[in-house]
Design a protein around this motif. Sequence first.
Motif, PDB file in Angstrom:
ATOM      1  N   GLU A 270      18.956  40.037  88.713  1.00 14.36           N
ATOM      2  CA  GLU A 270      19.844  40.993  88.360  1.00 14.36           C
ATOM      3  C   GLU A 270      21.427  40.475  87.851  1.00 14.36           C
ATOM      4  O   GLU A 270      22.293  41.142  87.170  1.00 14.36           O
ATOM      5  CB  GLU A 270      20.606  41.594  90.286  1.00 14.36           C
ATOM      6  N   PHE A 271      21.705  38.804  87.631  1.00 14.36           N
ATOM      7  CA  PHE A 271      22.355  38.320  87.014  1.00 14.36           C
ATOM      8  C   PHE A 271      22.053  38.517  85.868  1.00 14.36           C
ATOM      9  O   PHE A 271      23.396  39.004  84.963  1.00 14.36           O
ATOM     10  CB  PHE A 271      22.169  37.150  87.475  1.00 14.36           C
ATOM     11  N   ALA A 272      21.127  38.266  85.549  1.00 16.14           N
ATOM     12  CA  ALA A 272      20.908  39.300  83.841  1.00 16.14           C
ATOM     13  C   ALA A 272      21.408  40.401  83.010  1.00 16.14           C
ATOM     14  O   ALA A 272      21.724  40.432  81.856  1.00 16.14           O
ATOM     15  CB  ALA A 272      19.185  38.799  83.188  1.00 16.14           C
ATOM     16  N   ARG A 273      20.953  41.225  84.549  1.00 15.03           N
ATOM     17  CA  ARG A 273      21.206  42.579  84.054  1.00 15.03           C
ATOM     18  C   ARG A 273      22.905  42.838  83.924  1.00 15.03           C
ATOM     19  O   ARG A 273      23.134  44.006  83.006  1.00 15.03           O
ATOM     20  CB  ARG A 273      20.473  43.607  84.693  1.00 15.03           C
ATOM     21  N   LYS A 274      23.475  41.973  84.383  1.00 13.20           N
ATOM     22  CA  LYS A 274      25.147  42.604  83.940  1.00 13.20           C
ATOM     23  C   LYS A 274      25.384  42.375  82.221  1.00 13.20           C
ATOM     24  O   LYS A 274      26.577  42.854  82.091  1.00 13.20           O
ATOM     25  CB  LYS A 274      25.623  40.973  84.783  1.00 13.20           C
ATOM     26  N   TYR A 275      24.289  41.429  81.467  1.00 12.78           N
ATOM     27  CA  TYR A 275      24.584  41.046  80.325  1.00 12.78           C
ATOM     28  C   TYR A 275      23.750  42.404  79.701  1.00 12.78           C
ATOM     29  O   TYR A 275      23.695  42.074  78.108  1.00 12.78           O
ATOM     30  CB  TYR A 275      24.723  39.900  79.797  1.00 12.78           C
ATOM     31  N   GLY A 276      22.812  43.127  79.967  1.00 14.90           N
ATOM     32  CA  GLY A 276      22.296  43.859  78.884  1.00 14.90           C
ATOM     33  C   GLY A 276      21.372  43.957  80.172  1.00 14.90           C
ATOM     34  O   GLY A 276      20.480  43.630  80.919  1.00 14.90           O
ATOM     35  N   ARG A 277      20.682  45.636  79.144  1.00 15.41           N
ATOM     36  CA  ARG A 277      19.361  46.229  80.113  1.00 15.41           C
ATOM     37  C   ARG A 277      18.006  45.372  79.874  1.00 15.41           C
ATOM     38  O   ARG A 277      17.015  45.536  81.301  1.00 15.41           O
ATOM     39  CB  ARG A 277      19.606  47.713  79.527  1.00 15.41           C
ATOM     40  N   HIS A 278      18.123  44.558  78.788  1.00 17.39           N
ATOM     41  CA  HIS A 278      16.857  43.672  78.406  1.00 17.39           C
ATOM     42  C   HIS A 278      17.174  42.517  78.706  1.00 17.39           C
ATOM     43  O   HIS A 278      17.801  42.049  78.753  1.00 17.39           O
ATOM     44  CB  HIS A 278      16.322  44.225  76.906  1.00 17.39           C
ATOM     45  N   VAL A 279      15.259  42.298  79.568  1.00 13.49           N
ATOM     46  CA  VAL A 279      16.302  40.719  80.160  1.00 13.49           C
ATOM     47  C   VAL A 279      14.669  40.056  80.165  1.00 13.49           C
ATOM     48  O   VAL A 279      13.119  40.445  79.863  1.00 13.49           O
ATOM     49  CB  VAL A 279      15.860  40.912  81.668  1.00 13.49           C
ATOM     50  N   ILE A 280      14.897  38.962  79.418  1.00 14.27           N
ATOM     51  CA  ILE A 280      13.871  38.310  79.028  1.00 14.27           C
ATOM     52  C   ILE A 280      13.063  37.344  80.629  1.00 14.27           C
ATOM     53  O   ILE A 280      13.754  36.103  80.855  1.00 14.27           O
ATOM     54  CB  ILE A 280      14.092  37.315  78.183  1.00 14.27           C
TER      55      ILE A 280
END
Length: 867
Positions: A270-280
Amino acid sequence: MRIIEQRFLRGPNFYAATPCLMAVLEGEHTSIPGLGARLLEQLPEMAPESAARLSDCSSPIEALEPVTMELQRLAGAAGSFSLSAAVAGKPEQLRVVCGYTTEQVAGAALRTARDMIAALAAHEAFDHAAALEELKETAQDYAIGTSTGAVVNAAHKRGIPSLRLTDQANLFQLGWGSKQKRLQATITGATNNIAVGIASDKQLTKTLLDQAGCPVPAGETVTSLAAAQRVARRLSASGGTVTIKPLDANQGKGVTTTCTTPEEVERAFEFARKYGRHVIVEEYLRGRDYRVLVTGKKIAAASWRRPPHVTGDGVHTIRELVEIENRNPARGDGHTNILTRIPLDAIAEQVLAKAGYTFDAVPPEGESVDLRGNANLSTGGTAEDVTDLLPEETREICIRAARTIGLDVAGIDIVCQDIAQPLREQRGGIIEVNAAPGIRMHQYPSRGTPRDAGGAIVDALFGEDDGRIPVIGVTGTNGKTTTTLLIAHAARMAGLRTGVTTTEGVFVDGQQIAKGDCTGYRSARSVLTSPDVDFAVLETARGGILKRGLAYDRCDVAVVLNVSADHLGLDGVDTVEELAKVKAVVAQRASRAVVLNAEDDHCVAMAASLADGVEVLYFSLDADNPVLLRHLDNGGRAVYLEDNAIVLADGTRHQAIADVRQLPVTLKGAARYNIANSLAAAAALVASGFGNAEIEDGLRSFVSDWKNNPLRSNLFDVDGVTVIVDYAHNSAAYAALAETARAMTPGRLVGVVAAPGDRRDADLVDIGATCAAGFDELVVYETENRGRESGSVAAKLVEGIRLAKFEEDHLRVELDVHEAIRAGLARCEKGDVLLFGCGSDISELLEAIRPTSPEVAKRIETEAASV
């Protein structure tokens, strides 16, 4: 106290070799007891010398300069030079000059100083703290970023010039003309746009690196929490940990490095999704975080990056320890400081919670407490240089990684246990490749050897070159345009793409790109920023030097043709001696050679003020000129006229290269002023390394007609009368033209003369007397009165003509230019010569003759259009 004039002198100028703010103040020199002491209360940290000066100051107008300089220093943008000087003939005015590093700060500091002095002089309150904070914000807004500054400073050390292309964005041009390179932070003009796109896609980067044989962590890109949990379970099946981060964020945004439970994966996703739709979601590599800087095909530096942390002392809380560390002068906001302040935010709170701490906990003495899971400097991290520890294999892997992505400058992020050991042996790998990598960690490491990362980028851009194209600056009172065009024409004939500024416009490779008087800073800069210019020849006028300074830090060759009375009484220049100092600014910026007129005492005097190692080449119409002869006896080089030949002399070796009567610009040898201009041009070309044959070809093929050199001795035939059209506007020019016309005909000379209205009365009278001495018939008209009443300029010219005892029957006043030309032609017979001086366009001649000689007007118009 009023600021009645303000100028930013952006290059070398009349006052200093560095940028200055020049302002003219107006106000009474009122004595206000105690003013200096009140100012020092507001500025207690002022340097002793300035403080001593201010302590005795009771005049508001005299306090402005030191206060402005101190405000700039306090704002973090100090200038290094200042002065105050009286304005001649105006006791109520003062000229103030303040050096600066940031133009916007200097202007704001001047205004703030004025307001502060006015308030304290009136015993009113002044919010010094608020004013200073505003100045500091301005300095921050326009400051050069640390990485950009490191590269620009490295370029300057190499002698590579720079131009800031934007006020706030860190976009710079390094080098000039066709040798220029662009730079923004560590993105260069050679940085591949596709490569930047690849580097911003972390998964694509890993795929390409894996194909290239570079070690990378396993992982996948996901768009849903379920997929993230699935990948995390697979990667951690053997008890491992995963890292979760956005696909295309930077500076550590949205990164969680260690996730071991489904709950941690969910929070990290959820934290990563704040900066983009795609997450690694990828394998967590254990070890330290390293950054390797690749520039071109070399490793420039490597650093061990540590997360932001504090060390316990058993007394202070973590919150207090962070506050103490953030007081470190090296830390600040953004990227203009060496280090960034450590944030106490939700991310820091989560990292502390994992370690069993809160912000208000007191860690034991000596214990290091991390406040971030990543080591980015932008979030408060620190760096230690490890460049010398890199094994050759790791160096090769990093260079291959940068080349695989396609970046000329790349930051390779590596995680491993020990950077001194080969990566594969310790299951280390590359986790990211960064375009536009920050280099402050390498330039200013917290520990270890500082590395000149900026210099490495400059080396990759320029190799051994200094980024400079040849630049010739041409100045003087008369003859600048013709000399500039002669030099540029010869350079074009030799195959070089020229950039030229003159009073007629800006020309790039023969094409006019701007029209008008283009002899100042802005026009010269347009040439130096053009990628299509290999060789620049810049006419540099008095006004341009005084209004903005020079557009270049130095030129290869400077040419000073002559110095005579013109434009005196303007811009603080009241004497010919002061005018010579203005012209000398160009000479003093030459790095290779200066061409000087051996017959002009002011020019000769400039030789003593040149930089060490700069060659002097003299030119002279007189082969027996004593200055010329002494120079040649001492082994110097010169160009002179002898028996109608242009002679190049190098000590005892003398070579004739051209008969001046065969040069179109000299009007078959009659125009001695253009012979002098040709000598100066030849000397400048010699100093620039051109061969004799190239110089001769250039001089022989240049035609000073309406197309190539308008208003410079252009000849037209009007019913058997030779008409010379020339922008003569001072005594020296009219005298030279009269001499030329007298050599062209046994008949009479008729002058249709005027002068610009911004000359002093005495200068206008002198022009009139000069014309009276040179012509048989005179018609006075008016053009460009520049604030004077109609008829007043003509009246002063007539005053000078009458003082010279000119016969009244041969004098006529026609204020309208067309009527004046017609009156002049009416006084001519076939074979006579008419000079139309101070004209502004060929249309003035055409309109004057069209009513009575339409066929002649049409022929001249056709000639002018077709030349």
